[in-house]
Design a protein around this motif. Structure first.
Motif, PDB file in Angstrom:
ATOM      1  N   MET A 119       2.605   3.378 -15.981  1.00 34.73           N
ATOM      2  CA  MET A 119       3.918   2.786 -16.230  1.00 34.73           C
ATOM      3  C   MET A 119       3.943   1.939 -17.493  1.00 34.73           C
ATOM      4  N   GLY A 120       2.914   1.097 -17.657  1.00 35.97           N
ATOM      5  CA  GLY A 120       2.934   0.152 -18.762  1.00 35.97           C
ATOM      6  C   GLY A 120       3.957  -0.948 -18.504  1.00 35.97           C
ATOM      7  N   GLY A 121       4.084  -1.889 -19.423  1.00 36.84           N
ATOM      8  CA  GLY A 121       5.055  -2.964 -19.261  1.00 36.84           C
ATOM      9  C   GLY A 121       4.586  -4.026 -18.286  1.00 36.84           C
ATOM     10  N   TYR A 129       7.897 -21.399 -11.001  1.00 36.35           N
ATOM     11  CA  TYR A 129       8.793 -20.248 -11.059  1.00 36.35           C
ATOM     12  C   TYR A 129       9.331 -20.036 -12.471  1.00 36.35           C
ATOM     13  N   LEU A 130       9.787 -21.118 -13.112  1.00 37.99           N
ATOM     14  CA  LEU A 130      10.341 -21.004 -14.456  1.00 37.99           C
ATOM     15  C   LEU A 130       9.287 -20.527 -15.445  1.00 37.99           C
ATOM     16  N   SER A 131       8.036 -20.950 -15.242  1.00 36.93           N
ATOM     17  CA  SER A 131       6.962 -20.524 -16.139  1.00 36.93           C
ATOM     18  C   SER A 131       6.548 -19.080 -15.842  1.00 36.93           C
ATOM     19  N   PHE A 132       6.530 -18.747 -14.567  1.00 39.33           N
ATOM     20  CA  PHE A 132       6.028 -17.445 -14.167  1.00 39.33           C
ATOM     21  C   PHE A 132       6.955 -16.311 -14.580  1.00 39.33           C
ATOM     22  N   VAL A 133       8.269 -16.523 -14.436  1.00 45.74           N
ATOM     23  CA  VAL A 133       9.206 -15.448 -14.760  1.00 45.74           C
ATOM     24  C   VAL A 133       9.187 -15.113 -16.243  1.00 45.74           C
ATOM     25  N   GLY A 134       8.638 -16.019 -17.064  1.00 47.54           N
ATOM     26  CA  GLY A 134       8.503 -15.715 -18.488  1.00 47.54           C
ATOM     27  C   GLY A 134       7.511 -14.598 -18.741  1.00 47.54           C
ATOM     28  N   CYS A 135       6.634 -14.345 -17.774  1.00 44.05           N
ATOM     29  CA  CYS A 135       5.644 -13.262 -17.902  1.00 44.05           C
ATOM     30  C   CYS A 135       6.165 -11.946 -17.333  1.00 44.05           C
ATOM     31  N   LEU A 136       7.405 -11.945 -16.803  1.00 45.81           N
ATOM     32  CA  LEU A 136       7.927 -10.779 -16.105  1.00 45.81           C
ATOM     33  C   LEU A 136       9.112 -10.176 -16.849  1.00 45.81           C
ATOM     34  N   VAL A 137       9.410  -8.931 -16.496  1.00 43.20           N
ATOM     35  CA  VAL A 137      10.570  -8.258 -17.071  1.00 43.20           C
ATOM     36  C   VAL A 137      11.588  -8.017 -15.971  1.00 43.20           C
ATOM     37  N   SER A 138      12.766  -7.588 -16.383  1.00 40.29           N
ATOM     38  CA  SER A 138      13.817  -7.306 -15.410  1.00 40.29           C
ATOM     39  C   SER A 138      13.340  -6.256 -14.412  1.00 40.29           C
ATOM     40  N   ASN A 197       0.815  -1.215   0.000  1.00 40.02           N
ATOM     41  CA  ASN A 197       0.000   0.000   0.000  1.00 40.02           C
ATOM     42  C   ASN A 197       0.848   1.265   0.000  1.00 40.02           C
ATOM     43  N   ASP A 198       2.159   1.102   0.130  1.00 47.67           N
ATOM     44  CA  ASP A 198       3.073   2.241   0.150  1.00 47.67           C
ATOM     45  C   ASP A 198       3.146   2.872  -1.244  1.00 47.67           C
ATOM     46  N   THR A 199       3.091   4.185  -1.304  1.00 46.84           N
ATOM     47  CA  THR A 199       3.114   4.906  -2.586  1.00 46.84           C
ATOM     48  C   THR A 199       4.378   4.607  -3.380  1.00 46.84           C
ATOM     49  N   ARG A 200       5.497   4.465  -2.681  1.00 46.31           N
ATOM     50  CA  ARG A 200       6.758   4.179  -3.368  1.00 46.31           C
ATOM     51  C   ARG A 200       6.702   2.856  -4.116  1.00 46.31           C
ATOM     52  N   VAL A 201       6.057   1.860  -3.514  1.00 46.71           N
ATOM     53  CA  VAL A 201       5.939   0.549  -4.158  1.00 46.71           C
ATOM     54  C   VAL A 201       4.968   0.618  -5.327  1.00 46.71           C
ATOM     55  N   ARG A 202       3.853   1.291  -5.150  1.00 52.64           N
ATOM     56  CA  ARG A 202       2.844   1.376  -6.208  1.00 52.64           C
ATOM     57  C   ARG A 202       3.338   2.167  -7.412  1.00 52.64           C
ATOM     58  N   ASP A 203       4.238   3.093  -7.177  1.00 52.16           N
ATOM     59  CA  ASP A 203       4.813   3.852  -8.291  1.00 52.16           C
ATOM     60  C   ASP A 203       5.962   3.112  -8.960  1.00 52.16           C
ATOM     61  N   HIS A 204       6.479   2.090  -8.294  1.00 54.92           N
ATOM     62  CA  HIS A 204       7.663   1.368  -8.795  1.00 54.92           C
ATOM     63  C   HIS A 204       7.289   0.195  -9.693  1.00 54.92           C
ATOM     64  N   PHE A 205       6.095  -0.392  -9.479  1.00 52.46           N
ATOM     65  CA  PHE A 205       5.676  -1.566 -10.250  1.00 52.46           C
ATOM     66  C   PHE A 205       4.432  -1.249 -11.076  1.00 52.46           C
ATOM     67  N   SER A 206       4.385  -1.816 -12.273  1.00 48.70           N
ATOM     68  CA  SER A 206       3.228  -1.599 -13.137  1.00 48.70           C
ATOM     69  C   SER A 206       2.014  -2.380 -12.650  1.00 48.70           C
TER      70      SER A 206
END
Length: 487
Positions: free
Chosen positions: A256-258, A280-289, A216-225
């Protein structure tokens, strides 16, 4: 002649020192202790002002946050020590009055005084140590106060302390800072190496609450799409057609997008290592760096899934827990104005094993009637129920509930309540049980049989309702139920 003068001077010095030592030694111990308690009270007031001001500002410097944590810890210890010593002094006075009225033998009084002196010495040393620690902290805090002015205030409403504690997460700032460091850290990660932080701790210690406040922290919500929640039970579900069916979106940052996601996964006690690796191996395919995963569980097995050191979450130490419980229980009232109630509350707090839920439930029960008779009866009943469960099942009732085992409590002279499931859920509206724990404890429930009881509904994130599956029954059936539970 010179030798005689030196001898006279030495004798005068010796007698002067003896006189001073004698004069100091005859100062009554209670008077010395009162003076030190007054000094401790003044130091706590100064420390409390600094801590309150610091908590009202957004401190980003890790060293300052660490110094604030030390101040807060010593403040809790100081309040606990002061309240415990005053409570012990009142109990000793009551014992002395009773002993005097019963005209005990001189031998027994001497024996009591011998043991009391040993306890007084230990108590005096502890009090002096707390005073010294607070003096050192205040002496070192000048630069902290100067730098504190550079951080912006949070502009929160000026709640009373009891309202602030009741509506905010308590005592987890160090853990929050650790999680924030993990989430904000920019790493050169490939798509197959997403950072994973395991959070491990016993049931109902506050893992979900901690994660919910971080998300719920603003810093976290602004950091992740996107922030998504995943039930760990679905990870080994072979019928899961799509990974997107496994998660629930709890925050979407369209600006943010992405696919820079933060995934929160809550595991059951048993974790399948093979299923996790495949997921984990399947899930990280949906994520970016830059994406991150936080996993929580009661089981320490999840520590091996982390890419960083696991965060171990434990119940609060007794000093911090007492401060939390006292503020909730007395509300806007000053506990110093109710010394007998303060002693009873401290005795109850010692038996609650650091449970946040118990603190909220029991404080609500006590607040309804600020009388020594009511609190005294509750303490006696509370202790009897603890001893009853230890005798029947060999464990404290809170430990039994942690393990989803049977625990039972006496409601009145004829009825008992047996509980065997303690769970948290997102209940609302008509789904919330009509019977509350206060109804049961106060004897307002005219009911017999199986029912759901609302123990507590949290007023802070993630707003869970904590319920008990119970059976209310007559005394003659409790022994049979106890035998079956042991089998």
């Amino acid at each position: 002649m010179e030798e005689i003068i030196q001898a006279i001077i030495s004798e005068i010095i010796r007698r002067s020192i003896s006189y001073i030592l004698h004069k100091y030694s005859v100062i009554p111990r209670p008077e010395m202790e009162d003076m030190r308690l007054q000094e401790l009270k003044r130091l706590l007031l100064r420390t409390h002002i600094i801590v309150t001001e610091a908590e009202g500002r957004l401190i980003t410097n890790r060293v300052m946050a660490h110094q604030l944590s030390i101040m807060r810890k010593e403040m809790y210890r100081g309040y606990f020590t002061m309240d415990r010593i005053r409570s012990q002094a009142r109990e000793a006075k009551e014992d002395h009055d009773v002993s005097h009225s019963l005209a005990l033998f001189k031998f027994n009084r001497s024996k009591r005084r011998l043991f009391s002196t040993t306890g007084d010495t230990r108590r005096s040393n502890e009090l002096q140590q707390v005073i010294q620690n607070l003096n050192n902290i205040i002496a070192d805090v000048k630069e902290f106060i100067i730098f504190l002015k550079n951080y912006p205030p949070l502009y929160r409403q000026p709640y009373g302390m009891h309202l602030f504690v009741g509506k905010c997460m308590f005592g987890r700032q160090m853990e929050v800072d650790r999680i924030m460091d993990f989430l904000m850290q920019e790493e050169n990660l490939s798509m197959k190496n997403v950072g994973v932080l395991p959070i491990v701790g016993p049931g109902y210690v506050g893992k979900s609450t901690l994660v919910a406040h971080v998300c719920n922290d603003t810093r976290v919500r602004d950091h992740f799409s996107q922030i998504v929640a995943i039930n760990g039970n679905v990870i080994d579900d072979k019928n899961l057609s799509s990974l997107k069916d496994a998660w629930v979106i709890i925050h979407q940052n369209n600006a943010m997008g992405g696919n820079k996601r933060l995934a929160i996964i809550e595991f059951p006690d048993n974790v399948d290592k093979v299923a996790w690796k495949k997921f984990y191996l399947s899930f990280v395919g949906c994520l970016v760096s830059g994406s991150k995963i936080i996993i929580t569980s009661n089981s320490e097995e999840i520590k091996q899934f982390g890419t960083t050191q696991a965060l171990m979450l434990n119940f609060l130490p007794i000093e911090a827990y007492w401060y939390f419980f006292k503020v909730l229980t007395f509300g806007s009232a000053d506990s110093n104005d109710h010394p007998e109630l303060e002693s009873i509350a401290m005795a109850i707090a010692r038996e609650m094993r650091g449970s946040f839920i118990a603190a909220n439930v029991i404080s609500a029960i006590l607040r309804r009637n600020l009388s020594v008779q009511h609190w005294g009866r509750y303490l006696a009943s509370f202790r009897e129920n603890i001893q009853r469960n230890i005798s029947a099942f060999g464990e404290h009732p809170y430990d039994l509930l942690q393990k989803q085992k049977h625990a039972f409590y006496q409601i009145n002279e004829e009825e008992f309540m047996v509980s065997d499931k303690y769970h948290a859920s997102y209940l609302s509206g008509d789904n919330i049980p009509a019977i509350t724990m206060y109804d049961v404890v106060s004897g307002n429930v005219n009911y017999e049989g199986v029912c759901e009881v609302l123990a507590w509904k949290s007023h802070i994130l993630p707003y869970k309702s904590y319920t008990l599956s119970c059976m209310i029954q007559k005394e003659q059936t409790i022994n049979r139920h106890s035998t079956e539970a042991n089998c």
